[in-house]
Design a protein around this motif. Structure first.
Motif, mmCIF file in Angstrom:
data_model
loop_
_atom_site.group_PDB
_atom_site.id
_atom_site.type_symbol
_atom_site.label_atom_id
_atom_site.label_comp_id
_atom_site.label_asym_id
_atom_site.label_seq_id
_atom_site.Cartn_x
_atom_site.Cartn_y
_atom_site.Cartn_z
ATOM 1 N N LYS C 49 0.335 -7.456 3.784
ATOM 2 C CA LYS C 49 -1.083 -6.714 4.157
ATOM 3 C C LYS C 49 -1.877 -7.830 4.193
ATOM 4 O O LYS C 49 -2.669 -7.746 5.084
ATOM 5 C CB LYS C 49 -1.093 -5.884 2.910
ATOM 6 C CG LYS C 49 -0.369 -4.596 2.893
ATOM 7 C CD LYS C 49 -0.814 -3.442 2.199
ATOM 8 C CE LYS C 49 0.081 -2.434 2.279
ATOM 9 N NZ LYS C 49 -0.160 -1.414 1.419
ATOM 10 N N ALA C 50 -2.079 -9.023 3.064
ATOM 11 C CA ALA C 50 -3.181 -9.924 2.904
ATOM 12 C C ALA C 50 -3.004 -10.783 4.511
ATOM 13 O O ALA C 50 -3.862 -11.193 4.913
ATOM 14 C CB ALA C 50 -2.965 -10.668 1.663
ATOM 15 N N ILE C 56 -6.302 -0.996 5.551
ATOM 16 C CA ILE C 56 -6.571 -0.008 4.359
ATOM 17 C C ILE C 56 -6.575 1.608 5.139
ATOM 18 O O ILE C 56 -7.550 1.868 5.508
ATOM 19 C CB ILE C 56 -7.602 -0.468 3.656
ATOM 20 C CG1 ILE C 56 -7.472 -1.910 3.065
ATOM 21 C CG2 ILE C 56 -7.761 0.538 2.554
ATOM 22 C CD1 ILE C 56 -8.540 -2.287 2.615
ATOM 23 N N VAL C 57 -5.629 2.274 4.995
ATOM 24 C CA VAL C 57 -5.390 3.558 5.662
ATOM 25 C C VAL C 57 -5.919 4.529 5.046
ATOM 26 O O VAL C 57 -6.623 5.734 5.540
ATOM 27 C CB VAL C 57 -3.862 3.724 6.127
ATOM 28 C CG1 VAL C 57 -3.548 2.759 7.263
ATOM 29 C CG2 VAL C 57 -3.040 3.905 5.068
ATOM 30 N N GLY C 58 -5.996 4.780 3.760
ATOM 31 C CA GLY C 58 -6.695 5.694 2.930
ATOM 32 C C GLY C 58 -5.581 6.945 2.574
ATOM 33 O O GLY C 58 -4.522 6.969 3.036
ATOM 34 N N GLU C 59 -5.975 7.409 1.641
ATOM 35 C CA GLU C 59 -5.076 8.619 0.913
ATOM 36 C C GLU C 59 -4.552 9.582 1.861
ATOM 37 O O GLU C 59 -3.549 9.688 1.978
ATOM 38 C CB GLU C 59 -5.728 9.275 -0.082
ATOM 39 C CG GLU C 59 -4.791 10.142 -1.065
ATOM 40 C CD GLU C 59 -5.507 10.766 -2.265
ATOM 41 O OE1 GLU C 59 -6.635 10.656 -2.309
ATOM 42 O OE2 GLU C 59 -4.768 11.288 -2.985
ATOM 43 N N PHE C 62 -1.795 8.466 4.053
ATOM 44 C CA PHE C 62 -0.654 8.316 3.450
ATOM 45 C C PHE C 62 0.065 9.548 3.211
ATOM 46 O O PHE C 62 1.212 9.848 3.539
ATOM 47 C CB PHE C 62 -0.829 7.766 1.865
ATOM 48 C CG PHE C 62 -0.450 6.279 1.834
ATOM 49 C CD1 PHE C 62 0.582 5.786 1.705
ATOM 50 C CD2 PHE C 62 -1.738 5.248 2.143
ATOM 51 C CE1 PHE C 62 0.939 4.247 1.660
ATOM 52 C CE2 PHE C 62 -1.520 3.949 1.891
ATOM 53 C CZ PHE C 62 -0.124 3.536 1.638
ATOM 54 N N GLU C 67 0.923 5.857 6.823
ATOM 55 C CA GLU C 67 0.744 4.231 6.272
ATOM 56 C C GLU C 67 1.352 3.224 7.348
ATOM 57 O O GLU C 67 2.091 3.478 7.999
ATOM 58 C CB GLU C 67 1.363 4.248 4.856
ATOM 59 C CG GLU C 67 2.854 3.861 4.922
ATOM 60 C CD GLU C 67 3.362 5.444 5.076
ATOM 61 O OE1 GLU C 67 2.924 6.578 5.230
ATOM 62 O OE2 GLU C 67 4.583 5.231 4.801
ATOM 63 N N GLN C 69 3.205 -0.440 6.736
ATOM 64 C CA GLN C 69 3.668 -1.399 5.955
ATOM 65 C C GLN C 69 4.690 -2.230 6.681
ATOM 66 O O GLN C 69 5.800 -1.674 6.549
ATOM 67 C CB GLN C 69 4.345 -0.803 4.603
ATOM 68 C CG GLN C 69 3.332 0.104 3.863
ATOM 69 C CD GLN C 69 4.428 0.517 2.447
ATOM 70 O OE1 GLN C 69 4.357 -0.115 1.718
ATOM 71 N NE2 GLN C 69 4.980 1.783 2.470
ATOM 72 N N ASN C 146 -8.352 3.675 15.161
ATOM 73 C CA ASN C 146 -8.887 2.482 14.704
ATOM 74 C C ASN C 146 -9.170 2.325 13.168
ATOM 75 O O ASN C 146 -9.458 3.395 12.680
ATOM 76 C CB ASN C 146 -10.249 2.464 15.506
ATOM 77 C CG ASN C 146 -10.279 1.990 16.937
ATOM 78 O OD1 ASN C 146 -9.086 1.051 17.329
ATOM 79 N ND2 ASN C 146 -11.088 2.381 17.511
ATOM 80 N N ASP C 150 -14.331 -1.387 4.465
ATOM 81 C CA ASP C 150 -15.769 -1.392 3.997
ATOM 82 C C ASP C 150 -16.290 -2.723 3.825
ATOM 83 O O ASP C 150 -15.637 -3.521 3.164
ATOM 84 C CB ASP C 150 -15.476 -0.707 2.486
ATOM 85 C CG ASP C 150 -15.335 0.776 2.845
ATOM 86 O OD1 ASP C 150 -15.541 1.606 4.045
ATOM 87 O OD2 ASP C 150 -14.575 1.558 1.943
ATOM 88 N N LEU C 153 -15.292 -6.187 2.849
ATOM 89 C CA LEU C 153 -13.584 -6.355 2.804
ATOM 90 C C LEU C 153 -13.247 -6.862 4.073
ATOM 91 O O LEU C 153 -12.143 -7.807 4.005
ATOM 92 C CB LEU C 153 -13.002 -5.087 2.354
ATOM 93 C CG LEU C 153 -13.066 -4.313 0.997
ATOM 94 C CD1 LEU C 153 -12.261 -3.158 1.056
ATOM 95 C CD2 LEU C 153 -12.084 -5.568 0.228
#
Ligand SMILES: Nc1nc2c(c(=O)[nH]1)N[C@H]1C(S)=C(S)[C@@H](COP(=O)(O)OP(=O)(O)OC[C@H]3O[C@@H](n4cnc5c(=O)[nH]c(N)nc54)[C@H](O)[C@@H]3O)O[C@H]1N2
Ligand code: SF4
Ligand code: SF4
Ligand code: SF4
Ligand code: SF4
Ligand code: SF4
Lengths: 458, 745, 257
Positions: C49-50, C56-59, C62, C67, C69, C146, C150, C153
């Motif tokens: 990821k890094a 960062i897709v958010g809850e 998921f 997601e 990965q 897209n 935040d 980040l």
């Protein structure tokens, strides 16, 4: 020959058909406005929303990256099948009952194909680059991937679309001329343009006859290949339950099946709302009913075969896919499909059923609901149960998807409504051939040379 | 030109607008987002665009002290990797450590000093300046000190080591206060005590997993968050696949399968709290079967005769055959190693249990040698024993309530979140007139502060670290700033040094900043080294340590001859564990565990860690309750059913996750979620099981026995979709993960 | 040999059609994954990821199964309590030599490059998602929208890797940017080839169990070649004949003892 037809004279046909083009009541406008409005609200707006947001607007996910848009794509391609294909087959087998219905059937083909192509656009993540899927010379020497079944699709559908457009147009030329001669004002100009200077000479009839038959012969394998190729999008994957040799015939039969049912629906509506009661008769429904029955039996056979192959393979992946289809999350849909497409059509054994208009309408719609379900299940059940259980998932269509599904029907209706005001939706000259009046006319010499029965009618 | 009718005009305008509208919408839909390549117009000197610069430093995300290498581009840290030269992490890193960049770039960081305006806890703050902020607190400190009331100042910090710890010590000493405490929820206090009692060792020994051939772990999730997970992971992997022809075997004993349990060759779910008894049962077998032949054999035999296999089997739930088998293998497969911790160390008899585990190491001869328990030489800079136990925190709360604490300085520790509600710590804080927080984030404790002096993140600060338990020889590492500070914050050490100057403690704390302080400290380390003939100049030494990111001394401690005095042997015993509340009503034992990504909750504000599927359940972004399938069936619940978890001290509710490897009488919950504060990623998400823990303690250390709470489960009838990434959890004979039987090593 | 721009299309086409052209890879990058070392700790997941700017897709995403990965850990339980065991397997793009995803892509947005990588050209992808349907390993992830970071980040984003926009498919690239960098470095040093160990994808670099080994299997002396020859080596879903470049080493189990 049914009594309604027998009582018709040439003049009646001309009058009725031209009336259907020229006389437009408020009912038509209201219907068109509804269809247009529905297209706008249910199709275009959600699509814009999706273009803006991304496919997130739909319910698709990992691993179910295909959903109702793909299902709709196969559905509309399928629906396109009976029109032109049926018309061609019936044409070369001299089935004269085809004549009153083939024009609208062919139109169905055309518009379902257009809607199908639109569904592809809706499905794509970046439809604004769809031209990359076409082989056009460019300075980057960048070509599409000719090995891809999707590219086969592009080729096949483009060909089919061209072929069927030419076919329907060519068959309409004499009618355009007929309308040209009975209209004034802008309509006269329009039909003058559309009829390409048709005068109805023997040579013209002769050439039209030849070209029409030739095209009919060419379109039959093309139509069969289109849905075979569409089936390869699935069958040439190695996804359990999709990777099946039966898929091409399965898709073709399914396509003709749903297309024929679609024709029944359209026939009913035309008969009822365009006042073609005297042209579209019990005979048509009876014959189409028999065809539907035969198709439903073949379709059922292939479905059973599909289950059998899966079970016989003994592979964990195939068995799981099978189990999931029959008893999993989407199982109610599966059994609904069986009810609509395998069990209910058995009613067609009865002639009384076949010649009853409303029951036929209901059945034809049920069959297409069942066939849509079939397409949804092909996408839904297989992708949710692939090789790695850890990655299994579940897919439920979103509101946007459902709305676009409804909207695509509206889009189709809009196109069809526009069509019936431009094209004579019942073939004037071919219907005339079947009338008693035709027998009174002298047989032209051309008919023998052509080997096909063609009669100049003016 | 033809005349344009009004109606035609309107039609055209209409058509045109529709066209333009559609075109605009389409264009909007496909346009690319605006991007900025270089983050600021005037770049600092150190970088050239397009070329990465690497800085070595130290990870501060957990107490393990791994060495890190930070890749920066255009002056901005991009990725944190392990420092290959650092013996603890050897170029590797855990997920939490890699998320350090999310601490740095966290959108919820405190960017400037804040002064409380509204009521305490109402969350109303106004920005202030450093001058004002420091003056405000310095004033109070000076007054207290001058009036000999320095002890009314309390300093509560996260666990720190090295020179920063030394600065804190001197600072508080000069103020005249003994109230300096380090507080970490998961500090292994009982482990220190056990080692101290049995071996007389101040420091933790190094557990040489790498060279062990038989590893017996009593509850220690050494691949999770026990001591030094990255190093342990390297060790275990090497013990299995790093030695041709030899594959180390590993048995884990715990009530709920942890990450380590999942890696084990054999997983045994002994009754919670009986791990010590089991260890002594094994010890009994080792002695009685003649595996132990030391001179004090008889004393042991006598002592251990109270732990015959039948009794141990009955009380632990592990059958006698297994006990014999484990004991024989443990004694005969040399070198072997027994470790204990985690839940096993957090019972009311935690120290007893860990001593019993060490007895095994003693009897099997695992002390001092490779593959065993290696005693660490003293670190180059020793850290004070300042870890606050639960009892200490209770005392602190009592003192606060009694009005004996007038100033509380909190440094990056979050007791309001990490103490059970039963401790009433939050309420006690209300009685302290001035609370100052040095946190980088608005956590639950900081939210109650009167003054917030936000410190730098570790990636912006100077510091050093001497990892414990380390690696068996002295290691030190310098933590250097890898980026210029993003905000108007200051390094913790600099804040304290600044305060000292203002209060007038200059003589004891003469340094202008931490960098200076470090340099002096390391000069001493260098001088000590130089006496052994090392002649390089300090500057060269300093630069080379900075560049390498680590300094080590090849000084293994000679294996001490450990002789356990008969008196000590005599005192060995394991008391029965005590659990809160009567077992009839509260029929389950709650097993809280540190979450892989969120640790004790500190990781909850890091988006990567919230999005990291829990390794064992694949759940993200939430809390859950793990139940054995049988238990779930009895309760009539399935995955996603929300249950109330009630202890005698509180109630939380979370959805059920059916966990195949947990005792039916135990329910497990991850720690880490349930924040009321702590930023957008952490807030209002899941629940905090710490809150409902019973205030049970290990009596000798006062450590919180956080495995000693009984709970009852009440289904609420509500159901939620558990957010997780897994589909189905069985292979269905598809041979995805293939295994091979070991050919006996 | 003529310069590239001087050669006509026919010449290029002929070379392309030459038998064995596909077999002649410059490198054959390969990863081995030792399941007996892997502990399922997911350090590799974070590392990927890094390094690769995974969103960062958010809850909510998921919950919807959206997601992203590139590296994920799959879990499989075996047996029941008290004998329940959990098996982990890291799953990433297998860089199949006979990749089903490549044949289906209508625009050749995913193709096999001369390094034996299954490459993904984000610019070219039109988002049919058929490659994800065809991939039996489920390692292709689609950008349903897209993504947003935040601020600040977004300052973490790796400038060596693009941020993908909506409508585009993505997946593990074997950290192609690191491979490119190593090749550049080798070129600067006047070396023809990258040395063994010079390329370390982020996941390989992070793994605390050293379970992942990466290298060129064309080099018989490389670590990865040695690792591939371990008798425990196998390929996942070998029966599909996709010929993966990711090779797993079997997990070792023991008898009680
Ligand atoms: N649409 C569009 N057009 C543009 C621009 C744009 O942004 N958009 N940019 C404009 C600008 S700024 C520029 S500079 C021009 C660039 O336009 P060109 O000068 O045409 O640049 P290249 O496309 O790089 O092509 C240079 C050619 O030189 C060849 N070559 C490479 N190395 C050598 C060498 O050592 N010797 C010789 N003899 N040949 C070599 C390459 O193979 C290639 O065929 O394009 C301009 N045109
Ligand atoms: S184990 Fe601790 S110190 Fe090491 S990388 Fe992970 S968080 Fe950092
Ligand atoms: S980092 Fe290594 S040990 Fe951890 S899950 Fe990934 S491959 Fe396995
Ligand atoms: S693993 Fe999937 S995505 Fe990767 S090369 Fe193979 S088929 Fe393609
Ligand atoms: S999603 Fe992109 S890469 Fe995949 S097949 Fe479609 S165009 Fe090709
Ligand atoms: S090789 Fe690179 S891109 Fe692939 S999973 Fe590992 S880190 Fe991600």
């Amino acid at each position: 020959m049914p009594a309604e037809v027998a009582s018709l004279r040439y003049a009646d046909v001309n009058r009725d058909v031209v009336r259907s083009l020229v006389e437009t009541g408020p009912k038509y406008y209201i219907t068109l406005a509804c269809a247009l409005g529905l297209t706008l609200v249910c199709f275009l707006f959600p699509w814009f929303y999706q273009l803006n947001l991304g496919i997130a607007a739909a319910g698709m996910n990992h691993p179910q990256v295909w959903g109702t848009y793909e299902a709709s794509f196969i559905f509309w391609i399928g629906l396109s099948h009976s029109g032109t294909l049926l018309s061609c087959v019936l044409h070369i087998t001299h089935s004269s009952w085809r004549k009153a219905m083939y024009r609208s059937a062919e139109a169905m083909t055309l518009f379902s194909l257009m809607v199908a192509v639109t569904m592809v656009m809706v499905h794509l993540g970046r439809p604004w680059f769809i031209h990359w899927a076409f082989p056009y010379p460019n300075q980057m020497e960048l070509w599409p991937n000719f090995r891809s079944p999707l590219l086969f699709d592009v080729t096949a559908i483009a060909t089919y679309l061209t072929g069927s457009s030419v076919f329907i147009y060519m068959g309409s030329i004499p009618d355009f001329a007929a309308v040209r001669d009975r209209t004034t004002g802008w309509r006269h100009h329009l039909y003058t343009l559309l009829s390409l200077g048709w005068r109805g000479t023997d040579t013209e009839w002769h050439r039209l006859g030849w070209a029409y038959t030739l095209l009919a012969v060419l379109i039959i394998p093309l139509a069969v290949s289109v849905h075979s190729i569409v089936s390869w999008d699935w069958a040439s994957s190695i996804v359990p339950a999709l990777h099946q040799t039966i898929f091409a015939p399965y898709f073709v039969v399914g396509a003709i099946y749903s297309g024929t049912a679609g024709i029944v629906t359209v026939m009913f509506l035309l008969r009822k709302y365009m006042s073609f009661e005297r042209y579209i008769t019990e005979l048509h429904f009876d014959n189409l009913g028999k065809l539907l029955l035969a198709l439903s039996l073949i379709w059922t056979y292939i479905n059973v075969l599909e289950l059998f192959t899966g079970w016989y393979s003994g592979a964990s992946t195939e068995l799981e896919a099978l189990k999931y289809k029959l008893f999993g999350y989407y199982a109610p849909l599966y059994w609904e499909m069986i009810l609509c497409c395998a069990i209910a059509p058995l009613l067609l054994i009865s002639k009384r059923f076949r010649t009853s208009f409303v029951p036929m309408l209901v059945l034809s719609i049920a069959i297409n609901i069942g066939m849509y379900t079939e397409r949804f299940l092909i996408v839904g059940t297989s992708l949710s149960r692939k090789y790695l259980p850890d990655a299994w998932g579940l897919y439920v269509p979103s509101l946007v998807e459902l709305s676009i599904l409804v909207g695509s029907v509206a889009l189709f209706s809009t196109l069809f409504l526009l069509f019936v005001k431009i094209f004579p939706s019942v073939s004037i000259y071919e219907v005339k051939e079947t009338l008693p009046e035709a027998a009174e006319l002298p047989k032209p010499a051309t008919a023998e040379r052509g080997g096909v029965q063609w009669q100049p009618v003016q | 030109m033809a005349k344009l009718e009004r109606r035609d005009f309107l039609k055209l305008v209409g058509a045109g607008s529709v066209g333009v509208g559609a075109g605009f919408m389409l264009a909007q839909s496909i346009k690319h987002p605006l991007e900025h390549l270089i983050p600021y117009p005037i770049p600092p000197e150190e970088f050239s665009p397009g070329v990465a610069t690497w800085y070595n430093s130290v990870c501060s995300m957990c107490p393990a002290g791994c060495g890190i290498s930070v890749r920066t581009r255009e002056g901005r840290p991009k990725i944190i990797q392990g420092n290959p030269s650092h013996p603890v992490s050897q170029g590797r890193l855990c997920g939490l450590g890699q998320s350090g960049v999310h601490v740095l770039y966290n959108p919820d960081r405190l960017t400037t000093p804040l002064l409380r305006t509204g009521d305490r806890g109402a969350g109303a703050f106004v920005p202030t300046t450093w001058d004002e902020g420091l003056a405000k607190i310095a004033e109070r400190l000076r007054t207290l000190r001058e009036n000999d009331r320095g002890n009314r100042i309390c300093f509560l910090s996260e666990g720190v080591r090295g020179h920063l710890a030394m600065v804190f010590e001197r600072f508080m000493e000069q103020l005249g206060s003994q109230r300096l405490w380090h507080f970490d929820f998961a500090h292994p206090r009982t482990l220190y005590e056990a080692n101290q009692r049995l071996f007389g060792e101040q420091h933790l020994p190094y557990y040489d997993l790498k060279n062990a051939r038989y590893l017996l772990s009593f509850g220690a999730d050494f691949l999770g968050h026990w001591l030094s997970p990255v190093h342990h992971s390297l060790g275990l992997a090497h013990s299995r696949q790093g030695r041709p022809g030899v594959r180390g075997k590993f048995v884990q004993i715990e009530p709920r399968m942890s990450l380590s349990g999942a890696a084990a060759d054999e997983w045994i779910a002994a009754r919670p709290g009986t791990e010590g008894l089991l260890a002594l049962g094994l010890a009994h077998r080792i002695v009685s079967a003649g595996h132990y032949r030391g001179p004090d054999r008889d004393g042991w035999a006598d002592k251990l005769s109270r732990y015959p296999a039948e009794r141990v089997a009955r009380e632990t739930g592990v059958d006698a055959d297994t006990i014999a088998r484990l004991a024989d293998s443990f004694a005969q497969t040399q070198p072997s190693l027994a470790i204990g911790g985690g839940a096993a160390g957090n019972h009311t008899n935690g120290v007893d249990i860990l001593i019993a585990v060490n007895v095994l190491n003693y009897l099997a001869g695992n002390l001092g040698g490779a593959g065993g328990l290696v005693f660490n030489p003293p670190p180059a800079v020793d850290s004070p024993r300042r870890h606050a136990s639960y009892r200490t925190m209770l005392d602190l709360a009592a003192e606060a309530r009694a009005g004996q604490i007038e100033v509380l300085i909190v440094n990056k520790t979050n007791p309001v979140f990490a103490l059970p509600a039963a401790a009433e710590f939050k309420e006690a804080l209300a009685r302290i007139p001035l609370i100052v927080s040095l946190s980088s984030f608005m956590d639950e404790t900081t939210a109650l502060a009167d003054l917030v002096l936000p410190s730098h993140t570790y990636l912006e600060s100077w510091g050093d670290d001497f990892p414990e338990p380390g690696v068996g020889f002295p290691v030190g590492a310098i933590s250097q700033p890898v980026v210029s500070p993003l905000y108007d914050t200051r390094a913790t050490g600099d804040i304290i040094l600044g305060l000292s100057q203002r209060v007038g403690l200059g003589t004891a704390l003469p340094w202008a900043n931490m960098e200076e302080c470090l340099k002096q400290g390391w000069r001493e380390i260098h001088q000590r080294g130089s006496q052994n003939g090392d002649a390089e100049s300090f500057e060269t030494f300093w630069t080379s340590v900075l560049q390498a990111g680590v300094w080590g001394q090849d000084a293994h401690r000679a294996a001490p001859a450990v002789n356990i005095e008969p008196r000590v042997i005599d005192g060995i015993d394991v008391e029965a564990p005590r659990f809160s509340a009567a077992s009839e009503e509260y029929s389950f034992i709650l097993h809280p565990y540190l979450s892989t990504g969120l640790h004790d909750g500190r990781g909850a504000n890091l988006p990567w860690m919230q999005e990291l599927p829990d390794p064992l359940t694949s759940v993200v972004y939430g809390s859950w309750v793990e139940l054995n399938p049988v238990t779930a069936q009895q309760l009539g619940v399935s995955e996603g059913d929300v249950v109330d978890v009630q202890s005698a001290h509180g109630r939380i509710s979370a959805p059920v996750y059916i966990y195949p490897a947990i005792r039916p009488d135990v329910v497990a919950m991850p720690i880490g979620q349930g924040h009321d504060e702590y930023g957008r990623y952490a807030q209002r998400r899941g629940v905090n099981p710490i809150q409902i823990l019973a205030p049970e303690m290990e009596p000798s250390t006062g450590a919180l026995a956080w495995s000693a709470t009984r709970v009852k489960l009440v289904p609420t009838g509500r159901r939620v979709k558990l957010v997780k990434t897994d589909g189905a959890s069985r292979q269905l004979g598809r041979n995805i993960v293939r295994t091979i039987k070991a050919v006996s090593s | 040999m003529k310069r590239d721009d001087e050669r006509g299309m026919h010449e290029k086409w002929r070379e392309y059609r030459r038998p064995g052209y596909y077999e002649e890879l410059d490198y054959a990058w390969t990863m081995t994954i030792d399941l007996d070392r892997c502990t399922g700790c997911e350090a590799c997941v974070t590392a990927c990821k890094a390094e690769n700017n995974l969103p960062i897709v958010g809850e909510k995403a998921f919950a919807q199964g959206r997601e992203i990965q590139w590296m994920r850990i799959e879990r499989y339980w075996e047996g029941e309590y008290p004998n329940a065991r959990l098996r982990f397997i890291p799953m990433l793009c297998q860089h199949c030599e006979a990749a089903p995803c490549e044949t289906v892509c209508p625009v050749t947005a995913t193709y096999h490059n001369q390094d034996g990588l299954n490459a993904q050209i984000y610019n070219r992808c039109i988002g049919t998602r058929s490659c994800a349907v065809y991939c039996p390993y489920e390692v292709r992830y689609f950008n349903y929208n897209n993504h947003h970071w935040d601020p600040p980040l977004d300052q973490q984003l790796n400038p060596d890797v693009t941020v993908r926009e909506k409508g585009v498919m993505e997946k593990c690239t074997f950290c192609i940017q690191r491979i490119r960098q190593a090749k550049d470095l080798a070129k600067d040093d006047g070396r023809r080839r990258v040395r063994d160990g010079e390329v370390q994808p982020a996941c390989v670099q992070a793994c605390p169990a050293e379970a992942l080994v990466f290298g060129d299997r064309k080099d018989p002396a490389s670590r990865v070649s040695a690792s591939m020859n371990d008798p425990r080596a196998y390929r996942v879903l070998d029966e599909l004949n996709t010929r993966p470049s990711v090779i797993y080493l079997k997990k070792v189990t023991t008898d009680a003892g």
